[in-house]
Design an enzyme around this catalytic site. Structure first.
Site, mmCIF file in Angstrom:
data_model
loop_
_atom_site.group_PDB
_atom_site.id
_atom_site.type_symbol
_atom_site.label_atom_id
_atom_site.label_comp_id
_atom_site.label_asym_id
_atom_site.label_seq_id
_atom_site.Cartn_x
_atom_site.Cartn_y
_atom_site.Cartn_z
ATOM 1 N N ASN A 112 -29.814 14.496 4.355
ATOM 2 C CA ASN A 112 -28.903 15.606 4.041
ATOM 3 C C ASN A 112 -27.445 15.180 3.931
ATOM 4 O O ASN A 112 -26.665 15.823 3.239
ATOM 5 C CB ASN A 112 -29.105 16.791 4.987
ATOM 6 C CG ASN A 112 -28.673 16.515 6.395
ATOM 7 O OD1 ASN A 112 -28.626 15.358 6.820
ATOM 8 N ND2 ASN A 112 -28.359 17.552 7.142
ATOM 9 N N GLU B 229 -28.762 12.338 17.352
ATOM 10 C CA GLU B 229 -28.105 13.553 16.848
ATOM 11 C C GLU B 229 -29.177 14.351 16.116
ATOM 12 O O GLU B 229 -29.733 13.856 15.132
ATOM 13 C CB GLU B 229 -26.974 13.192 15.864
ATOM 14 C CG GLU B 229 -25.761 12.575 16.507
ATOM 15 C CD GLU B 229 -25.056 13.486 17.478
ATOM 16 O OE1 GLU B 229 -25.288 14.709 17.441
ATOM 17 O OE2 GLU B 229 -24.298 12.972 18.303
ATOM 18 N N CYS C 97 -26.871 20.145 9.417
ATOM 19 C CA CYS C 97 -27.165 20.324 10.841
ATOM 20 C C CYS C 97 -26.219 21.356 11.440
ATOM 21 O O CYS C 97 -26.550 22.037 12.399
ATOM 22 C CB CYS C 97 -27.056 18.997 11.578
ATOM 23 S SG CYS C 97 -25.530 18.149 11.221
HETATM 24 P P1 NAD Z 1 -36.388 13.584 10.007
HETATM 25 O O1 NAD Z 1 -36.394 13.541 11.492
HETATM 26 O O2 NAD Z 1 -37.638 13.943 9.305
HETATM 27 O O3 NAD Z 1 -35.968 12.159 9.400
HETATM 28 C C1 NAD Z 1 -34.783 11.501 9.786
HETATM 29 C C2 NAD Z 1 -34.991 10.001 9.625
HETATM 30 O O4 NAD Z 1 -35.965 9.565 10.574
HETATM 31 C C3 NAD Z 1 -35.507 9.604 8.248
HETATM 32 O O5 NAD Z 1 -34.943 8.374 7.864
HETATM 33 C C4 NAD Z 1 -37.008 9.441 8.513
HETATM 34 O O6 NAD Z 1 -37.648 8.604 7.581
HETATM 35 C C5 NAD Z 1 -36.991 8.835 9.905
HETATM 36 N N1 NAD Z 1 -38.246 9.004 10.659
HETATM 37 C C6 NAD Z 1 -39.211 9.945 10.485
HETATM 38 N N2 NAD Z 1 -40.226 9.734 11.375
HETATM 39 C C7 NAD Z 1 -39.886 8.662 12.107
HETATM 40 C C8 NAD Z 1 -40.517 7.960 13.176
HETATM 41 N N3 NAD Z 1 -41.702 8.329 13.661
HETATM 42 N N4 NAD Z 1 -39.891 6.884 13.717
HETATM 43 C C9 NAD Z 1 -38.682 6.498 13.257
HETATM 44 N N5 NAD Z 1 -38.040 7.110 12.231
HETATM 45 C C10 NAD Z 1 -38.634 8.187 11.664
HETATM 46 O O7 NAD Z 1 -35.183 14.550 9.600
HETATM 47 P P2 NAD Z 1 -34.737 15.001 8.140
HETATM 48 O O8 NAD Z 1 -35.647 16.063 7.665
HETATM 49 O O9 NAD Z 1 -34.535 13.809 7.287
HETATM 50 O O10 NAD Z 1 -33.293 15.621 8.449
HETATM 51 C C11 NAD Z 1 -33.091 16.956 8.784
HETATM 52 C C12 NAD Z 1 -32.866 17.102 10.278
HETATM 53 O O11 NAD Z 1 -31.758 16.305 10.670
HETATM 54 C C13 NAD Z 1 -32.499 18.504 10.686
HETATM 55 O O12 NAD Z 1 -33.184 18.832 11.865
HETATM 56 C C14 NAD Z 1 -30.997 18.424 10.940
HETATM 57 O O13 NAD Z 1 -30.495 19.393 11.825
HETATM 58 C C15 NAD Z 1 -30.874 17.056 11.496
HETATM 59 N N6 NAD Z 1 -29.512 16.547 11.367
HETATM 60 C C16 NAD Z 1 -28.756 16.450 12.492
HETATM 61 C C17 NAD Z 1 -27.435 16.018 12.416
HETATM 62 C C18 NAD Z 1 -26.586 15.903 13.658
HETATM 63 O O14 NAD Z 1 -25.609 15.181 13.613
HETATM 64 N N7 NAD Z 1 -26.914 16.576 14.743
HETATM 65 C C19 NAD Z 1 -26.898 15.685 11.176
HETATM 66 C C20 NAD Z 1 -27.707 15.803 10.037
HETATM 67 C C21 NAD Z 1 -29.021 16.228 10.145
#
Ligand code: NAD
Length: 494
Positions: free
Chosen positions: A152, A250, A284
């Site tokens: 995102n 995060e 987020c």
């Molecule tokens: P996601 O958790 O599906 O993926 C995030 C990353 O983790 C990707 O690179 C993904 O390939 C990787 N990943 C997935 N499974 C994994 C595993 N088992 N082991 C290691 N890595 C793995 O999240 P998303 O859908 O890409 O992003 C959206 C989410 O991110 C929302 O919940 C949003 O709130 C959150 N977000 C938080 C912040 C913050 O700073 N708090 C900022 C942006 C997005």
């Protein structure tokens, strides 16, 4: 034309894993295939981690101001290529082009800001309790940093992690999101052009459960810095902490805007539209709960509804679009599932459907949606929907507004619109989120302040600002005794 293939960058070379599968990369606005990304595995992660481990031995000895020069050059190059990068970002991620430009600007700002840290990286010099003795603390690198980032904010979030990791003397293995490999590829090409030494940053493209998991599980990654969903963060935390690694997380949010009876309602509507529907609610920090004082609820709803109906939904590449598509079909389905939940938990004011007609037929578009009269504990008021969906929750008092805001599992961002100065300061003190806005929506962080949240949003670390150095450094306390004799602290001086 042959499809663009996004490869890995390991030990200073662009590489493709032998015989590996590839996944298509789609434009969420129209379903067009933009290219292909290699699906790497544990072997490529191993190669990347070994390269990073080897490179760290020399990178940590490069003076920090000199490391800063790489960051300055990179930020300058990002600035030079801002428009090109913004266009690429919109094509992969779908966000409106103006937001994409803002995101690239965030990475530029972070590069210049962190470059300056090369001449600070402050520790402390403190008086020692014994004569002839010097006491100080220094920041030292942790080692190999595994960075795992979401789609995102594919370049802003990467820059929040990459630049502080590098300035502090760590080397990096980066696993970006599968949906936005082009942005990672472009960032690495820029670093390479700016003189990145081999092995200092290694990019491994692929799926989370393969590449991400291998980065977390590798014996030689010393720190994992993750941004993404709470579910994934929880898995990473249990694995990484079991291996006694440093892990910064995060994660999700369920951010609220409080609108009090003294608020400038038009300003509040501006803030709600920007925070609720910007990036199609896929930030987020997106606002998804609107906590409104009952005495102004009707006026607020009227104005909000009129302005929401005027929003232009469309391809983010079109300058006239206010709201772009969702990232993929699964996201569209997930948001749509919440419509069933929402219709039993509140009253639908507008939206509520997938957009399939005409120019929307090939993209992942969802109508900007508002439910009202939602109870604070309803599922749509508690769960992260990650789409353009707002829930209006009426309250009778300021105390109730604070309580409702704080009754969420997440604690990323909150906002209050009011012209009562006492409410302003009470809100600043009593809202339990990591970020609080007054008379502005829930999004709009600047890079020189800490970014992150409380409760299920984070685990105590912060990205961005100098606070991010706490993720990527270890403290070393140093005592230099120049008295020429053994001096025992707490004993010889009392
Ligand atoms: P996601 O958790 O599906 O993926 C995030 C990353 O983790 C990707 O690179 C993904 O390939 C990787 N990943 C997935 N499974 C994994 C595993 N088992 N082991 C290691 N890595 C793995 O999240 P998303 O859908 O890409 O992003 C959206 C989410 O991110 C929302 O919940 C949003 O709130 C959150 N977000 C938080 C912040 C913050 O700073 N708090 C900022 C942006 C997005």
């Amino acid at each position: 034309m042959e499809a663009r293939i996004y490869r890995n960058f390991i030990n200073g070379e662009w590489k493709e894993p032998a015989g590996a599968d590839q996944a298509d990369v789609f434009n969420p606005a129209n379903g067009k295939v933009l290219g292909k990304v290699v699906l790497s595995g544990a072997a490529e992660v191993d190669e990347a981690v070994l390269a990073a481990k080897k490179a760290q031995k020399s990178w940590k000895n490069v003076p920090a101001p000199e490391r800063g020069e790489l960051l300055v050059k990179t930020a300058q190059e990002l600035k030079e290529k801002k428009e090109e990068l913004a266009q690429l970002l919109t094509s992969e991620n779908g966000k409106p082009i103006q937001e994409a430009r803002g995101e690239v600007q965030e990475a530029i700002d972070m590069g210049f800001y962190m470059a300056g840290e090369g001449r600070r990286l402050f520790g402390q010099t403190v008086p020692a309790e014994l004569p002839g003795k010097h006491a100080m603390s220094l920041r030292t690198p942790v080692g190999v940093a595994g960075l795992i980032t979401p789609w995102n904010f594919p370049i802003a979030i990467a820059s929040w992690k990459m630049f502080p990791a590098l300035i502090s003397g760590n080397t990096v293995v980066w696993k970006p999101a599968l949906e936005t490999p082009g942005m990672a590829d472009a960032f690495l090409h820029i670093l390479e052009d700016c003189g990145l030494p081999a092995g200092v940053v290694n990019l491994v493209q692929g799926r989370g459960d393969a590449v991400g998991d291998a980065v977390v599980s590798h014996d030689d990654t010393d720190i994992i810095s993750f941004t993404g969903s709470t579910g994934t963060g929880r898995k990473i935390a249990s694995k990484a902490s079991g291996m006694l690694k440093k892990v910064s997380l995060e994660m999700g949010g369920k951010n609220a805007i409080i609108v009090m009876d003294s608020a400038d309602i038009d300003l509040a509507v501006d803030g709600i539209l920007w925070s609720g529907f910007g990036t199609s609610g896929q930030r987020c920090t997106a606002a998804s709960r609107i906590i409104v004082h009952h005495s102004i609820k009707e006026t607020l709803e009227e104005k909000l509804l009129a302005r929401t109906k005027n929003l232009t939904v469309g391809d983010g590449a079109d300058e006239a679009s206010d709201v772009g598509p969702l990232i993929h079909e699964q996201a569209l389905e997930r948001v749509n599932e919440y419509m069933k939940v929402g219709s039993s938990e509140g009253k639908l004011l507008c939206g509520g459907s997938v957009m399939r007609q005409g120019k929307y037929s090939k993209g992942n578009y969802f109508e900007p949606t508002i439910f009202t009269d939602v109870a604070p504990d309803a599922r749509i008021a508690q769960e992260e929907i990650f789409g353009p969906v707002l829930s209006i929750i009426p309250v009778d008092s300021f105390e109730e507004a604070l309580r409702v805001n704080n009754e969420a599992d997440y604690g990323l961002s909150s906002s209050i619109f009011t012209s009562d100065v006492n409410e302003v300061f009470r809100a600043v003190n009593e809202l339990d989120t990591g970020i609080v806005y007054v008379n502005a929506g829930t999004t709009g962080a600047e890079i020189h302040l800490p970014f992150g949240g409380t409760k299920k949003t984070g685990n105590g670390y912060r990205d961005s600002g100098t606070a991010s150095l706490d993720i990527f450094t270890e403290w070393k306390s140093v005592y230099v005794d120049y008295s020429g004799k053994l001096q025992r602290a707490q004993i010889d001086n009392y």
